[in-house]
Design a protein around this motif. Structure first.
Motif, mmCIF file in Angstrom:
data_model
loop_
_atom_site.group_PDB
_atom_site.id
_atom_site.type_symbol
_atom_site.label_atom_id
_atom_site.label_comp_id
_atom_site.label_asym_id
_atom_site.label_seq_id
_atom_site.Cartn_x
_atom_site.Cartn_y
_atom_site.Cartn_z
ATOM 1 N N THR B 132 0.811 -1.226 0.000
ATOM 2 C CA THR B 132 0.000 0.000 0.000
ATOM 3 C C THR B 132 0.841 1.272 0.000
ATOM 4 O OG1 THR B 132 -0.089 0.067 2.418
ATOM 5 C CG2 THR B 132 -1.832 -1.179 1.294
ATOM 6 N N ALA B 133 2.168 1.121 -0.078
ATOM 7 C CA ALA B 133 3.052 2.285 0.045
ATOM 8 C C ALA B 133 2.641 3.425 -0.884
ATOM 9 C CB ALA B 133 4.489 1.872 -0.244
ATOM 10 N N THR B 134 2.665 4.642 -0.369
ATOM 11 C CA THR B 134 2.303 5.818 -1.167
ATOM 12 C C THR B 134 3.558 6.607 -1.554
ATOM 13 O OG1 THR B 134 2.121 7.190 0.806
ATOM 14 C CG2 THR B 134 0.109 6.070 0.067
ATOM 15 N N LEU B 135 3.396 7.504 -2.503
ATOM 16 C CA LEU B 135 4.529 8.341 -2.912
ATOM 17 C C LEU B 135 5.036 9.165 -1.730
ATOM 18 C CD1 LEU B 135 3.636 9.790 -6.429
ATOM 19 C CD2 LEU B 135 4.905 7.720 -5.841
ATOM 20 N N GLY B 136 4.086 9.746 -0.982
ATOM 21 C CA GLY B 136 4.484 10.566 0.164
ATOM 22 C C GLY B 136 5.302 9.759 1.160
ATOM 23 N N GLY B 137 4.891 8.515 1.350
ATOM 24 C CA GLY B 137 5.601 7.653 2.290
ATOM 25 C C GLY B 137 6.996 7.280 1.820
ATOM 26 N N VAL B 138 7.141 6.967 0.541
ATOM 27 C CA VAL B 138 8.484 6.606 0.069
ATOM 28 C C VAL B 138 9.388 7.845 0.061
ATOM 29 C CG1 VAL B 138 7.738 4.568 -1.256
ATOM 30 C CG2 VAL B 138 8.009 6.747 -2.422
ATOM 31 N N ILE B 139 8.802 9.015 -0.152
ATOM 32 C CA ILE B 139 9.618 10.237 -0.082
ATOM 33 C C ILE B 139 10.022 10.502 1.373
ATOM 34 C CG2 ILE B 139 9.621 12.749 -0.372
ATOM 35 C CD1 ILE B 139 7.665 12.265 -2.765
ATOM 36 N N ALA B 140 9.046 10.469 2.265
ATOM 37 C CA ALA B 140 9.326 10.802 3.661
ATOM 38 C C ALA B 140 10.354 9.862 4.275
ATOM 39 C CB ALA B 140 8.038 10.773 4.474
ATOM 40 N N THR B 141 10.349 8.602 3.838
ATOM 41 C CA THR B 141 11.276 7.636 4.423
ATOM 42 C C THR B 141 12.464 7.332 3.517
ATOM 43 O OG1 THR B 141 10.000 5.809 3.488
ATOM 44 C CG2 THR B 141 9.428 6.489 5.728
ATOM 45 N N GLY B 142 12.449 7.881 2.305
ATOM 46 C CA GLY B 142 13.548 7.632 1.368
ATOM 47 C C GLY B 142 13.679 6.158 1.011
ATOM 48 N N THR B 143 12.545 5.502 0.855
ATOM 49 C CA THR B 143 12.559 4.052 0.611
ATOM 50 C C THR B 143 12.576 3.719 -0.875
ATOM 51 O OG1 THR B 143 11.260 3.692 2.608
ATOM 52 C CG2 THR B 143 11.268 1.908 0.990
ATOM 53 N N SER B 144 13.516 2.884 -1.276
ATOM 54 C CA SER B 144 13.428 2.313 -2.615
ATOM 55 C C SER B 144 13.981 0.901 -2.601
ATOM 56 C CB SER B 144 14.140 3.182 -3.651
ATOM 57 O OG SER B 144 13.875 2.676 -4.950
#
Lengths: 500, 427
Positions: B132-144
């Motif tokens: 369910t990861a969102t764009l805001g979440g991957v940005i805020a956590t720097g996840t890739s």
């Protein structure tokens, strides 16, 4: 040869205790490394954008990080503004000195401190010339990817300040994508290491924000750059088209086919003719536009894709396609493109090198509008650009000795930036804002946007001593560091006052 | 000119965004074990700004949320007054396929964005195994995910950002074009800032063409040194892998190192075969070419109730990193599952559920000492709340950098109302 519109030298109200600062700098660095002689400091009055000039009060030539730290701390203690300068090749007056300040020149800091092949990185001093990093890494099969046109002279420290790109950033990215760590002297004279040997460390990405901040957040004293493996295969092609529209359509077709070339460069008829006169690059005769396409990567991929690229060019009207059979022929293809800026000096007494960006798909429309601007104003514009990523370098030609021409050229140049913003692009793709484009920042950003950016500046440089007057049209007064406050103000809660 | 002090928080929120967008928290709104007092839902930048203005007027602490898949990540949440729910701000606003650019709201799910751009044969080169990861979440956590080896991380692909500041001011940086050096790049600053500097409401990313063919080359080796050598060979090979990952199941000695290749049909498979064969010469064992990713590829080794660590060293110290972690495991009698970006030297380590919080805390400290000796770091991504009370999930930062971070936070959120206490150094 290159020049733009002449603006009067910047005059600043002197800030701080310059005499005390200079005396202390001499104690710290020795007399020889602190220059105040009017004749000698004058040679630093501008960078690559000679239309902005300001003679620095003092020039210092530190030899190591500790000296840089001492210089910055001394400036800070005396309230004297300072500006860092690498090789001085910047094209936005980002290293324009302050007449009331100190210019910190890093040309004596040219050591490659470490070549760490196992970790695919190099640690270099800020004055190291861009191309020298690649030269050092080449024997091991590596190179430093950012390749601004000035790479034979420009410094890595300057690349960090400007987040420099180059023809190959279409595929490989900009300086910011290739810097793993940096030692930075903050404007209060503290040395801090941003980034580090381990990737993706937790914390604010201050390194990412620092790269491209145009020297306004501190002075870099060493840089750890990422080295890329030299590709197995590189293929270069030159195609001649009847018009820029045809060449642009070919670029669109290449990108739409899912191909990411290392570089796609375009020149129009006027810039081809200038390059032809200057370096006899022998581009296809009668071409209204030429495209240079370079592919790199694994051999089998490149060979396959190269054929496809040729087919797209032919399908969109290319009447001549040349492929480089060896390194010599590759250099020949690039020769015309790389000499284009200087070559224009042969066909025009003065010219402005513009740097704007548009979404690539807007290319035909924007080129048409530039041609209209040129026709209606009588100002000639030669177009050279990184077609793959929509980064235009229109060269606005004029004769400064002709009354009114300078103003007309500036008007056309500014109108081109308006076109870029109108199409959802940017006022600068790689040259930076510097002192030159502060006046255009308001066309792209709201006061709130700029204020938010300056919040970061205030965190690093609350006194505004570090390269002041660059990037932002209106300096933000940082004021006191805001105190920590939580919850409703006690007076509000007590109903005694409203919070504004 | 302010709001009459008598207006209550829910009244103010309802006035700002409407009755239906304000409520009490449900189970999915729990932040790190604690329920926020209020939940307000934003469907875009304007409503997020209106909510943050109310929060500022009432001095409320705010934690932004997308789908909540990483809401338990970060330092122990202090009491949260307001959860700003952005899951309704989920639109893909613009896909400029010919320019390889996508603009979307922060609450848009990464998978939905991928579906949209895939229709034009494109991909956003970011991945997060949380569905369910969102764009805001991957940005805020720097996840890739694995592909950041070639394409770079979130920060390298983010072109433009819209944020709402603590006081409700809307600010933008960057833009819609790949090449752009006008102004500071706040996208870099906000990536991985865990909602502590402002609330991301919209983002613009660059895209890449979807590869026509993918292959995976896997090699199974005994022990950390040969795994490190395999990772090195993948890293420096001319096949230009998009990702180089390793997997070591808990308690295992054997390590699988695997690389993903992508490109043209035929050419990719050919490169994969050549690479796999070359390992016979270099590692003494041939690699295996796979037409599908191994089942562990781009998955976290984490299990619910367990603890997920992130540990890193310089890429060339990978063997040493795995070796030292092994020593700490034996010392504490706990086996970690290790998996992650071998090519970058950044791994995940999973502690199984059921290990006592005290042991987990000691293990984290032990691993942290070892990664520290390698000039690396150890952070805790997911863990039960109790563990967070025993050990700093972030670990130390160099004093000079910590001071700059603190000064940055002061300028962006002087009242410390945005996700307080959740970030490095207690920010």
């Amino acid at each position: 040869m290159e020049s733009g519109a002449l603006t009067p030298p910047a005059r600043q109200e002197p800030r701080g205790d310059l005499d005390g600062c200079t005396a202390r700098l001499r104690e710290l660095l020795g007399r020889e490394a602190v220059i105040t002689d009017r004749q000698r400091v004058r040679t630093y009055e501008c960078d690559g954008l000679a239309s902005h000039r300001s003679v620095p009060a003092v020039v210092v030539l530190p030899e190591n990080a500790e000296q840089v730290r001492a210089v910055v701390a001394t400036c800070s203690a005396h309230g004297v503004p300072f500006v860092a300068r690498g090789s001085g090749t910047g094209l936005s007056a980002g290293a324009l000195p302050r007449s009331d300040g100190v210019l910190v020149v890093t040309s004596r800091m040219r050591r490659i401190l470490e070549l760490d092949v196992a970790n695919e990185r190099a640690v270099v001093e800020p004055g190291v010339v861009n191309l020298d990093v690649t030269r050092a890494a080449q024997p091991y099969g590596y190179y430093f990817a950012p390749d601004p046109s000035s790479q034979q002279v420009c410094s890595v420290g300057g690349n960090v300040a400007e987040n420099s790109g180059g023809a190959h950033c279409l595929k490989h990215g900009f300086t910011v994508n290739h810097v793993l760590a940096a030692s930075v002297v903050t404007p209060d004279g503290e040395e801090v290491e941003l980034g580090g040997p381990a990737r993706e460390a937790p914390g604010y990405d201050l390194l990412g924000a620092f790269v491209g901040s145009e020297g306004t957040l501190g002075v870099v004293t060493s840089i750890t750059v990422r080295l890329l493996r030299a590709p197995e295969s590189v293929r270069t092609l030159l195609a001649g088209f009847p018009t820029t529209d045809d060449a642009g359509a070919a670029v669109s077709a290449i990108i739409a086919a899912g191909i990411t070339p290392a570089a796609v460069e375009m020149m129009d008829a006027l810039s081809i003719s200038a390059a032809e006169q200057a370096v006899r690059c022998d581009y296809p005769e009668g071409a209204g536009a030429v495209l240079i396409v370079e592919l790199d990567g694994p051999h089998a991929e490149v060979e396959h894709t190269f054929t496809e690229v040729s087919e797209h060019c032919t399908a969109h009207g290319a009447f001549e396609i040349r492929t480089a059979a060896d390194e010599r022929e590759r250099a020949l293809i690039w020769k015309g493109r790389k000499s284009a800026f200087a070559a224009v000096g042969r066909i025009s007494r003065d010219y402005i090198v513009q740097d704007g960006v548009i979404p690539r798909t807007a290319l035909p429309d924007v080129l048409r509008r530039i041609a209209e601007l040129s026709a209606s104003s009588g100002v000639r514009v030669a177009n050279v650009f990184h077609a793959g990523d929509g980064n235009l370098h229109p060269l606005v030609l004029f004769d400064g000795s002709d009354p009114g021409e300078t103003e007309r050229a500036e008007e056309v140049s500014g109108a081109i930036l308006d076109l870029c913003v109108e199409h959802g692009g940017s006022i600068t793709g790689e040259h930076g804002v510097g002192a030159d484009k502060v006046r255009y920042m308001g066309r792209m950003f709201t006061p709130e946007d700029l204020d938010t950016m300056q919040s970061l500046r205030c965190a690093f440089d609350p006194e505004g001593l570090c390269n002041p007057g660059k990037v932002f049209p209106t300096p933000r007064l940082c004021g006191e560091t805001p105190g920590r406050r939580r919850g409703v103000h006690p007076l509000t809660e007590a109903g005694l006052a409203e919070q504004f | 000119m302010g709001t009459p002090a008598k207006e209550t928080v829910p009244e103010a929120l309802r006035r700002a965004v409407g009755e239906e967008r304000v409520g009490r928290p449900s189970a999915s709104d729990v932040v790190d074990g604690g329920a926020p007092r209020w939940v307000a839902r934003a469907d875009g930048t304007d409503s997020a700004a209106a909510i943050l203005r109310v929060a500022a007027e009432h001095g409320m602490t705010v934690v932004p949320r997308g789908s909540g898949s990483k809401l338990d990540t970060g330092g122990p949440a202090e009491e949260v007054d307001l959860l700003l729910d952005l899951s309704a701000a989920d639109e893909v606003l613009e896909h400029a396929a010919s320019d390889l650019v996508v603009r979307a709201q922060a609450g848009a799910r990464l998978r939905d964005v991928q579906d949209v751009v895939a229709r034009a044969g494109q991909q956003l080169s970011v991945s997060d195994p949380r569905p369910t990861a969102t764009l805001g979440g991957v940005i805020a956590t720097g996840t890739s995910g694995p592909c950041r080896q070639l394409y770079g991380g979130v920060r390298d692909l983010l072109l433009g950002l819209t944020v709402v500041r603590a006081d409700g001011t809307v600010a933008r940086s960057g833009g819609k074009v790949v090449k752009n050096v006008a102004g500071y790049d706040l996208g870099k600053l906000f990536t991985g800032s865990y909602g502590t500097l402002g609330v991301v409401t919209e983002a613009i990313f660059r895209l890449h063409p979807l590869a026509a063919e993918r292959r995976w080359v896997a090699v199974r080796v005994p022990g950390s040194e040969s795994a490190a050598e395999a990772a090195r060979l993948f890293r420096v090979c001319q096949a230009a892998p998009t990702g180089v990952e390793l997997d070591r199941p808990a308690g295992g000695e054997w390590i699988t190192v695997c690389a993903e290749l992508e490109g043209r049909v035929g050419a990719t498979a050919q490169r994969a075969e050549e690479l796999a064969r070359s390992f016979e010469r270099t590692l003494g064992t041939a690699g295996e070419v796979l037409a599908r990713a191994p089942e562990w590829w781009d998955e976290l080794p984490h299990e619910p109730g367990g603890t997920l660590l992130r540990l890193a060293s310089a890429p060339a110290d990978l063997g040493e990193l795995v070796e030292r972690v092994g020593r700490v495991e034996r010392e504490h009698g706990v086996s970690l599952a290790l998996r992650g970006a071998a090519g970058l030297g950044v791994l995940h380590g999973a502690v199984p559920a059921g290990v006592t919080p005290e042991t987990v805390a000691r293990l984290v400290e032990g691993v942290r000492v070892e990664t520290g000796r390698l000039a690396g770091y150890t952070t805790v991504v997911h863990t039960p709340r109790r563990v967070k009370e025993l050990v700093d999930v972030w670990g130390p930062v160099a004093p000079g950098v910590g001071e700059l971070m603190r000064r940055t936070k002061e300028r962006f959120d002087p009242e410390h109302r945005l996700a307080p206490g959740r970030f490095v150094g207690g920010l």
